[in-house]
Design a protein around this motif. Structure first.
Motif, PDB file in Angstrom:
ATOM      1  N   SER A 176       0.868  -1.187   0.000  1.00  0.00           N
ATOM      2  CA  SER A 176       0.000   0.000   0.000  1.00  0.00           C
ATOM      3  C   SER A 176       0.896   1.225   0.000  1.00  0.00           C
ATOM      4  N   ASN A 177       0.335   2.378  -0.320  1.00  0.00           N
ATOM      5  CA  ASN A 177       1.036   3.634  -0.080  1.00  0.00           C
ATOM      6  C   ASN A 177       1.238   3.784   1.437  1.00  0.00           C
ATOM      7  N   GLY A 178       2.221   4.590   1.847  1.00  0.00           N
ATOM      8  CA  GLY A 178       2.416   4.824   3.278  1.00  0.00           C
ATOM      9  C   GLY A 178       3.548   4.005   3.874  1.00  0.00           C
ATOM     10  N   GLY A 179       4.398   3.438   3.019  1.00  0.00           N
ATOM     11  CA  GLY A 179       5.506   2.640   3.531  1.00  0.00           C
ATOM     12  C   GLY A 179       6.867   3.299   3.310  1.00  0.00           C
ATOM     13  N   GLU A 180       6.895   4.644   3.242  1.00  0.00           N
ATOM     14  CA  GLU A 180       8.156   5.352   3.032  1.00  0.00           C
ATOM     15  C   GLU A 180       9.044   5.205   4.265  1.00  0.00           C
ATOM     16  N   THR A 181      10.352   5.147   4.047  1.00  0.00           N
ATOM     17  CA  THR A 181      11.271   5.099   5.177  1.00  0.00           C
ATOM     18  C   THR A 181      11.561   6.508   5.688  1.00  0.00           C
ATOM     19  N   LEU A 182      11.620   7.456   4.781  1.00  0.00           N
ATOM     20  CA  LEU A 182      11.920   8.820   5.197  1.00  0.00           C
ATOM     21  C   LEU A 182      11.113   9.792   4.347  1.00  0.00           C
ATOM     22  N   ARG A 183      10.528  10.780   4.993  1.00  0.00           N
ATOM     23  CA  ARG A 183       9.803  11.803   4.234  1.00  0.00           C
ATOM     24  C   ARG A 183      10.159  13.164   4.801  1.00  0.00           C
ATOM     25  N   VAL A 184      10.441  14.106   3.925  1.00  0.00           N
ATOM     26  CA  VAL A 184      10.779  15.453   4.369  1.00  0.00           C
ATOM     27  C   VAL A 184       9.739  16.404   3.798  1.00  0.00           C
ATOM     28  N   GLY A 185       8.787  16.825   4.637  1.00  0.00           N
ATOM     29  CA  GLY A 185       7.720  17.717   4.195  1.00  0.00           C
ATOM     30  C   GLY A 185       6.516  16.954   3.677  1.00  0.00           C
ATOM     31  N   THR A 186       5.506  17.716   3.258  1.00  0.00           N
ATOM     32  CA  THR A 186       4.331  17.128   2.613  1.00  0.00           C
ATOM     33  C   THR A 186       3.983  18.010   1.423  1.00  0.00           C
ATOM     34  N   SER A 187       3.133  17.537   0.549  1.00  0.00           N
ATOM     35  CA  SER A 187       2.810  18.313  -0.646  1.00  0.00           C
ATOM     36  C   SER A 187       2.298  19.700  -0.258  1.00  0.00           C
ATOM     37  N   HIS A 188       1.524  19.767   0.801  1.00  0.00           N
ATOM     38  CA  HIS A 188       0.904  21.027   1.212  1.00  0.00           C
ATOM     39  C   HIS A 188       1.936  22.114   1.492  1.00  0.00           C
ATOM     40  N   HIS A 189       3.063  21.740   2.107  1.00  0.00           N
ATOM     41  CA  HIS A 189       4.097  22.735   2.442  1.00  0.00           C
ATOM     42  C   HIS A 189       5.310  22.600   1.536  1.00  0.00           C
ATOM     43  N   SER A 190       5.116  22.007   0.357  1.00  0.00           N
ATOM     44  CA  SER A 190       6.273  21.594  -0.441  1.00  0.00           C
ATOM     45  C   SER A 190       7.016  22.747  -1.100  1.00  0.00           C
ATOM     46  N   LEU A 191       6.413  23.916  -1.163  1.00  0.00           N
ATOM     47  CA  LEU A 191       7.127  25.027  -1.791  1.00  0.00           C
ATOM     48  C   LEU A 191       7.863  25.887  -0.772  1.00  0.00           C
ATOM     49  N   THR A 192       7.945  25.406   0.461  1.00  0.00           N
ATOM     50  CA  THR A 192       8.766  26.106   1.453  1.00  0.00           C
ATOM     51  C   THR A 192      10.091  25.357   1.606  1.00  0.00           C
ATOM     52  N   ASN A 193      11.098  26.070   2.087  1.00  0.00           N
ATOM     53  CA  ASN A 193      12.408  25.456   2.274  1.00  0.00           C
ATOM     54  C   ASN A 193      12.437  24.644   3.559  1.00  0.00           C
ATOM     55  N   SER A 194      12.972  23.446   3.444  1.00  0.00           N
ATOM     56  CA  SER A 194      13.173  22.650   4.653  1.00  0.00           C
ATOM     57  C   SER A 194      14.639  22.707   5.073  1.00  0.00           C
ATOM     58  N   ASN A 195      15.535  22.715   4.070  1.00  0.00           N
ATOM     59  CA  ASN A 195      16.983  22.768   4.366  1.00  0.00           C
ATOM     60  C   ASN A 195      17.425  21.641   5.306  1.00  0.00           C
ATOM     61  N   THR A 196      16.909  20.473   5.035  1.00  0.00           N
ATOM     62  CA  THR A 196      17.283  19.303   5.828  1.00  0.00           C
ATOM     63  C   THR A 196      18.412  18.547   5.116  1.00  0.00           C
ATOM     64  N   THR A 197      19.387  18.107   5.896  1.00  0.00           N
ATOM     65  CA  THR A 197      20.468  17.299   5.323  1.00  0.00           C
ATOM     66  C   THR A 197      20.363  15.861   5.820  1.00  0.00           C
ATOM     67  N   VAL A 198      20.376  14.947   4.877  1.00  0.00           N
ATOM     68  CA  VAL A 198      20.341  13.514   5.186  1.00  0.00           C
ATOM     69  C   VAL A 198      21.646  12.940   4.653  1.00  0.00           C
ATOM     70  N   GLU A 199      22.554  12.571   5.539  1.00  0.00           N
ATOM     71  CA  GLU A 199      23.861  12.124   5.049  1.00  0.00           C
ATOM     72  C   GLU A 199      24.437  10.977   5.872  1.00  0.00           C
ATOM     73  N   ASP A 200      25.251  10.198   5.216  1.00  0.00           N
ATOM     74  CA  ASP A 200      26.010   9.123   5.861  1.00  0.00           C
ATOM     75  C   ASP A 200      25.119   8.075   6.531  1.00  0.00           C
ATOM     76  N   ASN A 201      23.948   7.847   5.977  1.00  0.00           N
ATOM     77  CA  ASN A 201      23.058   6.823   6.533  1.00  0.00           C
ATOM     78  C   ASN A 201      23.138   5.543   5.704  1.00  0.00           C
ATOM     79  N   TYR A 202      22.790   4.438   6.344  1.00  0.00           N
ATOM     80  CA  TYR A 202      22.748   3.142   5.681  1.00  0.00           C
ATOM     81  C   TYR A 202      21.303   2.650   5.634  1.00  0.00           C
ATOM     82  N   PHE A 203      20.800   2.397   4.434  1.00  0.00           N
ATOM     83  CA  PHE A 203      19.427   1.913   4.255  1.00  0.00           C
ATOM     84  C   PHE A 203      19.505   0.482   3.748  1.00  0.00           C
ATOM     85  N   GLU A 204      18.945  -0.448   4.509  1.00  0.00           N
ATOM     86  CA  GLU A 204      19.030  -1.862   4.134  1.00  0.00           C
ATOM     87  C   GLU A 204      17.638  -2.425   3.870  1.00  0.00           C
ATOM     88  N   THR A 205      17.422  -2.961   2.677  1.00  0.00           N
ATOM     89  CA  THR A 205      16.108  -3.496   2.293  1.00  0.00           C
ATOM     90  C   THR A 205      14.953  -2.668   2.849  1.00  0.00           C
TER      91      THR A 205
END
Ligand code: CA
Length: 758
Positions: free
Chosen positions: A211-240
């Motif tokens: 189903s939809n709704g199985g994201e591992t990471l989400r930054v923002g939503t469509s509603h606020h998508s034209l604003t800046n989040s300035n989030t950094t996602v780095e050096d992470n390990y994603f396994e299956t």
């Protein structure tokens, strides 16, 4: 001996530290600013009046139903900390969670397991709508299989609000219910332009949600998508991390995804909404696993550089590199066209699909404009047609891209792209598990930078979970014919065990056998006849949550079953199953399931999900109901009952209901399946019972991929196809219909050859 000594020592300390606190149950300050709390009331007392520099220490042990709320004002030099007495010795269980707000708070070393959050999140960087965190950090925490029992009850494991927060070195593994694993929330001004840093985390397996709704990471939503989040996602390990199509869904502006490793993840890092996002120096290893993807570009001014993709097999929206078409004047929740974006210096080794103008349809009719594809290497000696072009690519300028000698240049309107691609024999050297192109050493990632892996992310003190459903990895339990011998053996069985039927004869069960682990039931080698299983109750096997079943070399007869309608050889739990299950059946016969009407081979319930169902070399004969009906999700929301269904070398004879029915309703585009392979099988007199409401022998509704070949359909009802959602791939080859109804489809967008009617 060593352990004993340790326990005694700790015990003495525990007694000593409890003496003073037992009567009044107040927290004890052991030394300056260290406040050890033993229960929730001590925690509440300690946190009611905190000063900068205070360290709240949760005593070792299990904390049940502990809802920790921490509001504090630390300072840069004197933060407030909340930590475990010893890392890996403090367990938050039952209905526990954590909310923090204020400034300069550090949380460290907690483990959430054996339970689920009663609220919408396990760890929240706010204590109320208006009390948010700034400059706070959660580090070295674990959330392990912390799920509600309801599959579609939504929650998030981590919700980040406020600004300048960090989430690092955490281990999140086994999220199975609906809801993002980690979300950056932008509801109010106070959470935007947040400069959060999410780094060095180990995102462990996330099984397919279906189903939809199985994201591992989400930054923002469509509603606020034209604003800046300035989030950094780095050096992470994603396994299956394979919950759904979007491993990561970036839904805001100016985010950075840098130097992350994606290991065998299905889906893609998706720039779903928002602009000016940077995706740089990431590694995607598919190891040829199905549906493994890379990066999907949507919206404006996106930069995709220096990434390394290897062995990715995903197609369409799951391609290794996907540039989407957009919707002209798109509403905020649909697809903005790709404008002014670039993909350069990326290295794609042995990746099967690069998709340009993907998703082009009547609505998504705006191709990319002012976009560049420069100095990328596409190397795949096994596959020539790596590029698929769905619309006008004149808005993408191609320069200095290198192709292995065999790869065909992108084509549009029958014309190959004139310049920007050169076929070349390339030289590589292996550096660990990646390849470096010695002809173009500057293309691809910066290998001097430490790459995230299992060992330099997450925590060192918590065991890494084994998430595979592995049959035949345990002990053998030998069983003889008789009454309830299998039922008794199952009581002793543990994960991976084999229940082996040692002799030919009747194995009669007067009780249903609950399957709570991964178990195999098989006949011993070399028996003259298959052991026969009979049963009295409405089902023989019940796959309960956590169970998976493999049957091999047996014969099941329904002749002694209860004379009621609706029996089944195998059924799933009647209740929501949070764990996906596997059902494998080989070399077996299922006969005379007909004491009453609607006797099924498999009966599934709503809110259950099969990772895979595989039937091979099986015979199904004289059955009043359905054999394999996976059709209990009927709400048209894109939810379905099984991911991979394989049927090969099977015979179906005298079946009242459908032999196979798969259903996935609705137009949602975020899942991979259902996926069907049906080969070398025969269908004789199938589907004519008056209760068969599908009026078909085989019915496939909303299946995303089907490969049906070499089958004979005789004296049977129709094969029914209902194609919806995007571009399902349906292949029908070498099908002989004899005295049967014709194939019926709502759409002719399937591939077929050799359909013969006699
Ligand atoms: Ca999604």
């Amino acid at each position: 001996m060593m352990y004993k000594f340790l326990y005694i020592t700790i015990g003495l300390f525990a007694i000593a530290s409890c003496v003073g606190s037992q009567q009044i149950s107040s927290p004890s300050k052991t030394q300056s600013n260290n406040i050890i709390v033993n229960n929730i009331s001590e925690f509440n007392a300690a946190t009611a009046a905190m000063s900068p520099g205070d360290n709240i220490i949760l005593a070792n042990g299990v904390w049940t139903d502990a809802e920790l709320v921490l509001q504090g004002q630390g300072t840069t030099d004197n933060p407030i900390t909340l930590r475990a007495e010893e890392k890996g010795q403090v367990f938050l269980e039952g209905e526990s969670n954590l909310r923090i707000s204020g400034q300069h708070i550090i949380v460290e070393g907690l483990v959430f397991r054996n339970g689920h959050t009663p609220t919408g999140s396990v760890i929240s960087y706010r204590t109320s709508k208006t009390s948010l965190c700034n400059n706070c950090r959660v580090t070295e925490c674990v959330i392990d299989d912390y799920n509600p029992s309801e599959r579609f009850e939504s929650d998030y494991w981590v919700d980040i609000y406020g600004k300048n927060n960090r989430f690092d070195h955490n281990y999140l593994v086994g999220k199975r219910n609906r809801g993002v694993t980690l979300a950056v929330r932008l509801q109010t001004e106070e959470s935007r332009e947040n400069y959060h840093r999410i780094d060095h985390n180990y995102f462990g397996y996330r099984p397919t949600l279906g189903s939809n709704g199985g994201e591992t990471l989400r930054v923002g939503t469509s509603h606020h998508s034209l604003t800046n989040s300035n989030t950094t996602v780095e050096d992470n390990y994603f396994e299956t991390c394979s919950g759904e199509l979007e491993i990561i869904s970036s839904k805001s502006c100016q985010n950075t995804f840098r130097n992350n490793t994606f290991y065998e993840c299905q889906g893609t890092l998706t720039m779903r909404h928002g602009n000016e996002t940077v995706v740089d120096n990431n590694y995607f290893f598919g190891n040829r696993k199905p549906n493994t993807g890379g990066i999907r570009i949507i919206n404006e001014s996106q930069t995709v550089t220096n990434n390394y993709c290897q062995g990715l097999t995903g197609s369409r929206f799951k391609g290794a590199l996907v540039i989407m078409n957009g919707v002209p004047n798109s509403p905020i929740n649909r697809y903005f066209p790709v404008i002014n974006s670039k993909a350069s210096n990326n290295m794609l080794i042995d990746c099967d699909h690069v998709q340009l103008c993907a998703g082009s349809d009547a609505e998504r009719s705006a191709p990319p404009t002012n976009t560049q594809m420069t100095s990328n290497i596409f190397y795949n000696t096994q596959k020539d047609d790596v590029f698929t072009v769905y619309d006008d690519i004149s808005g993408i300028s191609f320069e200095d891209n290198i192709l292995s000698e065999n790869i065909t240049k992108p084509m549009y309107d029958g014309q190959a792209v004139k310049s920007g691609f050169t076929n070349k024999k390339l030289k590589f050297v292996d550096k660990g598990d990646i390849k470096i192109c010695t002809d173009y050493p500057k293309i691809g990632p910066n290998i001097e930078q430490e790459r995230p892996n299992k060992n330099n992310t997450g925590v060192s003190w918590y065991p890494k979970k084994d998430y595979q459903i592995t049959f035949n990895s345990g002990k053998v339990i030998e069983v003889l014919p008789g009454d309830n011998t299998i039922w008794k053996a199952m009581k002793m069985a543990q994960k991976g065990d084999i229940i082996r039927l040692m002799k030919t004869g009747q194995y009669h069960q007067s009780k249903s056998v609950d399957i709570n682990h991964t178990v195999t039931i098989e006949s011993a080698n070399g028996l003259a006849d298959k052991p026969e299983l009979t049963f009295e109750r409405s089902s023989l096997f019940n796959i309960e949550n956590g169970g998976s079943l493999r049957l091999k070399g047996i014969r099941v007869s329904g002749s002694e079953s209860d004379d009621y309608s609706g029996n089944a050889v195998i059924r799933t739990s009647r209740y929501s199953m949070i764990d996906n299950y596997k059902l494998i059946v080989e070399d077996s016969d299922f006969i005379d399931l007909d004491v009453n009407h609607s006797f099924n081979f498999l009966k599934v319930f709503k809110n259950t999900f099969a990772d895979s169902v595989r039937l091979s070399n099986c015979n199904f004969e004289n059955i009043s109901g359905h054999v394999l009906n996976l059709d209990k999700e009927i709400d048209n929301t894109g939810i379905y009952n099984a991911e991979n269904v394989v049927v090969e070398n099977c015979t179906f004879r005298d079946i009242g209901g459908t032999a196979i029915m798969l259903h996935r309703g609705g137009k949602d585009e975020s899942t991979f399946g259902p996926i069907l392979e049906l080969h070398n099988s025969t269908f004789d007199n199938v589907g004519y019972d008056k209760r068969n409401k599908h009026e078909a022998a085989l019915s496939f509704h909303g299946v995303q991929y089907a490969d049906i070949r070499n089958i004979d359909v005789t004296d049977s009802r129709k094969i029914n196809l209902h194609l919806i959602v995007g571009e399902p791939v349906i292949k029908l080859n070498d099908i002989n219909f004899t005295n049967s109804e014709k194939l019926e489809s709502n759409d002719d967008a399937y591939q077929s050859s050799n359909l013969n009617y006699k």
